[in-house]
Design an enzyme around this catalytic site. Structure first.
Site, PDB file in Angstrom:
ATOM      1  N   HIS A   1      10.692  -7.278   9.252  1.00  0.00           N
ATOM      2  CA  HIS A   1       9.672  -6.802   8.311  1.00  0.00           C
ATOM      3  C   HIS A   1       9.700  -7.682   7.071  1.00  0.00           C
ATOM      4  O   HIS A   1      10.755  -7.922   6.488  1.00  0.00           O
ATOM      5  CB  HIS A   1       9.935  -5.345   7.916  1.00  0.00           C
ATOM      6  CG  HIS A   1       8.921  -4.837   6.933  1.00  0.00           C
ATOM      7  ND1 HIS A   1       7.720  -4.312   7.324  1.00  0.00           N
ATOM      8  CD2 HIS A   1       8.922  -4.832   5.572  1.00  0.00           C
ATOM      9  CE1 HIS A   1       7.013  -3.995   6.252  1.00  0.00           C
ATOM     10  NE2 HIS A   1       7.718  -4.292   5.176  1.00  0.00           N
TER      11      HIS A   1
ATOM     12  N   ASP B   1       2.606   8.407   5.466  1.00  0.00           N
ATOM     13  CA  ASP B   1       2.687   7.154   4.695  1.00  0.00           C
ATOM     14  C   ASP B   1       1.290   6.640   4.365  1.00  0.00           C
ATOM     15  O   ASP B   1       1.048   6.142   3.265  1.00  0.00           O
ATOM     16  CB  ASP B   1       3.470   6.085   5.471  1.00  0.00           C
ATOM     17  CG  ASP B   1       3.564   4.791   4.667  1.00  0.00           C
ATOM     18  OD1 ASP B   1       4.082   4.844   3.537  1.00  0.00           O
ATOM     19  OD2 ASP B   1       3.081   3.750   5.139  1.00  0.00           O
TER      20      ASP B   1
ATOM     21  N   ARG C   1      -0.626   5.998  -3.951  1.00  0.00           N
ATOM     22  CA  ARG C   1       0.221   5.110  -4.765  1.00  0.00           C
ATOM     23  C   ARG C   1      -0.567   3.892  -5.208  1.00  0.00           C
ATOM     24  O   ARG C   1      -0.423   3.417  -6.329  1.00  0.00           O
ATOM     25  CB  ARG C   1       1.448   4.671  -3.962  1.00  0.00           C
ATOM     26  CG  ARG C   1       2.455   5.784  -3.758  1.00  0.00           C
ATOM     27  CD  ARG C   1       3.503   5.369  -2.753  1.00  0.00           C
ATOM     28  NE  ARG C   1       4.232   4.191  -3.154  1.00  0.00           N
ATOM     29  CZ  ARG C   1       4.765   3.305  -2.296  1.00  0.00           C
ATOM     30  NH1 ARG C   1       4.644   3.488  -0.993  1.00  0.00           N
ATOM     31  NH2 ARG C   1       5.414   2.253  -2.737  1.00  0.00           N
TER      32      ARG C   1
ATOM     33  N   SER D   1       8.594   4.229   2.458  1.00  0.00           N
ATOM     34  CA  SER D   1       7.350   3.843   3.114  1.00  0.00           C
ATOM     35  C   SER D   1       7.624   2.842   4.240  1.00  0.00           C
ATOM     36  O   SER D   1       7.173   3.006   5.376  1.00  0.00           O
ATOM     37  CB  SER D   1       6.408   3.235   2.063  1.00  0.00           C
ATOM     38  OG  SER D   1       5.367   2.530   2.656  1.00  0.00           O
TER      39      SER D   1
ATOM     40  N   LYS E   1       8.066   3.735   8.823  1.00  0.00           N
ATOM     41  CA  LYS E   1       7.353   3.052   9.914  1.00  0.00           C
ATOM     42  C   LYS E   1       8.338   2.379  10.865  1.00  0.00           C
ATOM     43  O   LYS E   1       8.142   2.366  12.073  1.00  0.00           O
ATOM     44  CB  LYS E   1       6.368   2.033   9.327  1.00  0.00           C
ATOM     45  CG  LYS E   1       5.143   2.712   8.720  1.00  0.00           C
ATOM     46  CD  LYS E   1       4.287   1.775   7.910  1.00  0.00           C
ATOM     47  CE  LYS E   1       4.894   1.457   6.583  1.00  0.00           C
ATOM     48  NZ  LYS E   1       4.048   0.995   5.525  1.00  0.00           N
TER      49      LYS E   1
HETATM   50  N1  URA Z   1       4.884  -2.185   2.254  1.00  0.00           N
HETATM   51  C1  URA Z   1       4.902  -0.912   2.714  1.00  0.00           C
HETATM   52  O1  URA Z   1       4.754  -0.661   3.899  1.00  0.00           O
HETATM   53  N2  URA Z   1       5.075   0.059   1.804  1.00  0.00           N
HETATM   54  C2  URA Z   1       5.262  -0.162   0.503  1.00  0.00           C
HETATM   55  O2  URA Z   1       5.440   0.781  -0.250  1.00  0.00           O
HETATM   56  C3  URA Z   1       5.249  -1.488   0.037  1.00  0.00           C
HETATM   57  C4  URA Z   1       5.050  -2.489   0.946  1.00  0.00           C
END
Ligand code: URA
Length: 469
Positions: free
Chosen positions: A85, A164, A171, A186, A190
């Site tokens: 990621h 999310d 947000r 967040s 995932k």
């Molecule tokens: N990427 C995400 O998936 N969530 C965040 O809060 C910031 C970057």
């Protein structure tokens, strides 16, 4: 379970107190069934933004968000599953290369990729520039692809971590994105949902990253590795430089073209190769598939040269409805209507290319969204003919802008010109990989790449649920 009201819950956080996992779960569940309105969620997010959360609260929030959707489960169909990621960059196409290479090494990669955010590009938007390509895969489709050939490029849907999606949207508009616990929950909600055993994070740092300073990147890295380890994930994080755009292109189809050419070994930029092999090699080491990041690097390099990574990519694209014939005549697909080439206005060296400015310029050209309803122009973007450190003379072509109209190109060219600095002196070469972070501590890349990582990665996995940090 306590039954404090939303008012008391928000007030508790305003006073800097820690919530119980039960209260967090109830707040998230009530939000998802519309019993908590957006304004109360926003007020709570703002309180978290200023007062923070403990790691225990962050784990509880991550869990509560995961439980609002389905979880991907593979049973015993593979040896191990992993993912990478990135916190987001400009020209960052590494997932497009790393995921198929790691899948070709025998590891399942059920990656859930995201859309462009701010000035950064998104893997999902890039993939969707391939004609016919679908990314809204159901959980079953992801599992089926993993069973057949170990690779799926999915997206967040109403089945996968819907909390999310809703919270992120709030947000975004209430300026509460830049909170370490909220970012951590967040991202990890995932990733835990993917059902993977291990993960490598690429925490970007510099002008083209959300975390501009090294200290911010280090702090986020520590949050990510420690909370990931609470979910029994094997984890490592590389902090990498994101001052100049990566590779030769920024833009959706342009980046697919660059990635396909790289996977076919027709043309590979050194920075793209280094990051892909470093992050992919670290992932293999973290998963115990290789002894060290260096041996993982060598394994993936051999796979890359054999063409097996490209074959995997083609398999996934085909299964997801993408037109694989588009890879044979890439210059004829997504043809831009207008282009403008920027040339050097003096001799010297390219000293700096401000990737944040390049990211915003690429969005202005049509490669990203200006608002949630914007339609992306797949052909738009910026192609670099020169990179930082290149020597130029007056009139050397530096980059070409692509857009739907000449006005769009002309409207942004001054901003792009200012983003490219030419000086008389050659810039010092900076390392691309700055630091490696694990639950055990942090290391220089040269030290880490030779480390038998599997031993240190598992340290927290057998301790209590919530190590203190
Ligand atoms: N990427 C995400 O998936 N969530 C965040 O809060 C910031 C970057």
């Amino acid at each position: 379970m306590s039954n404090i009201s939303p008012f008391e819950f928000i007030a508790q956080k305003q006073a800097g107190q820690a919530h119980t996992p039960e209260d967090i779960k109830r707040f998230i569940d009530d939000f998802m069934c519309d019993e908590i309105p957006d304004y109360q969620m926003s007020a709570w997010l703002m309180a978290v933004f200023f007062k923070g959360m403990t790691n225990e609260e962050t784990v509880a929030l991550t869990n509560a968000m995961i439980e609002t959707g389905e979880r991907i489960e593979f049973g015993n169909i593979y040896a191990s599953a992993g993912d990478k990621h990135s916190t987001g960059g400009v020209g960052d196409k590494i997932t497009l290369l790393l995921a198929p290479l790691v899948a070709a090494a025998g590891v399942a990669v059920p990656t859930i990729t995201g859309r462009g955010l701010g000035f950064t590009g998104g893997t999902l938007d890039k993939l969707e520039s391939i004609p016919g390509m679908r990314t809204d895969l159901s959980v079953q489709q992801i599992v089926d692809q993993i069973k057949s050939f170990k690779l799926a490029f999915g997206a967040q849907t109403s089945d996968l971590v819907p909390a999310d999606k809703s919270i992120y949207a709030l947000r975004d508009v209430t300026s509460t994105v830049r909170s370490y616990p909220l970012i951590t929950a967040s991202i990890l909600s995932k990733k835990v949902t993917e059902g993977i055993d291990g993960i490598v994070f690429d925490v970007k740092c510099g002008k083209g990253a959300f975390m501009e300073s090294y200290d911010e990147a280090l702090k986020l890295s520590n949050w990510l590795v420690r909370v990931a380890s609470c979910f029994k994930m094997k984890v490592a994080c590389l902090i990498t430089d994101m001052n100049a755009p990566l590779g030769t292109s920024v833009g959706n189809w342009l980046e697919i073209v660059e990635s396909v050419r790289a996977l076919k070994s027709e043309a590979i930029e050194p920075d793209i190769k280094e990051l892909t092999l470093a992050l992919g090699g670290t992932l293999l080491a973290v998963l115990g598939e290789c002894d060290t990041p260096d041996s993982g690097w060598r394994k993936l390099d051999t796979i890359w040269s054999s063409g097996a990574g490209f074959k995997k990519f083609v398999e996934a694209v085909k299964a997801q409805g993408g037109d694989i014939n588009s890879f044979s005549n890439m210059d004829d697909i997504n043809k831009p209507k207008a282009s403008l080439t920027l040339k050097a206005d003096k001799p010297g060296y390219i000293f700096d290319i401000n990737s944040r400015e390049i990211g915003f310029s690429s969005i202005a050209l049509g490669a990203g969204r200006k608002n949630v309803n914007s339609v992306i122009d797949s052909s738009a973007g910026i192609l670099f003919h020169k990179s930082v450190g290149s020597k130029v003379v007056l009139g050397t072509p530096i980059l070409t802008l692509f857009a739907e109209s000449e006005e769009l190109c002309e409207g942004i060219v001054d901003r792009v010109r200012k983003a490219v600095r030419i000086e008389d002196i050659e810039p010092k070469k900076k390392p691309l990989i700055i630091r490696a972070i694990t639950t055990e501590g942090d290391y220089s890349w040269d030290e880490f790449r030779k480390k038998k990582t599997i031993n240190i990665m598992q340290k927290y996995l057998h301790l209590g649920q919530y190590p203190v940090f």
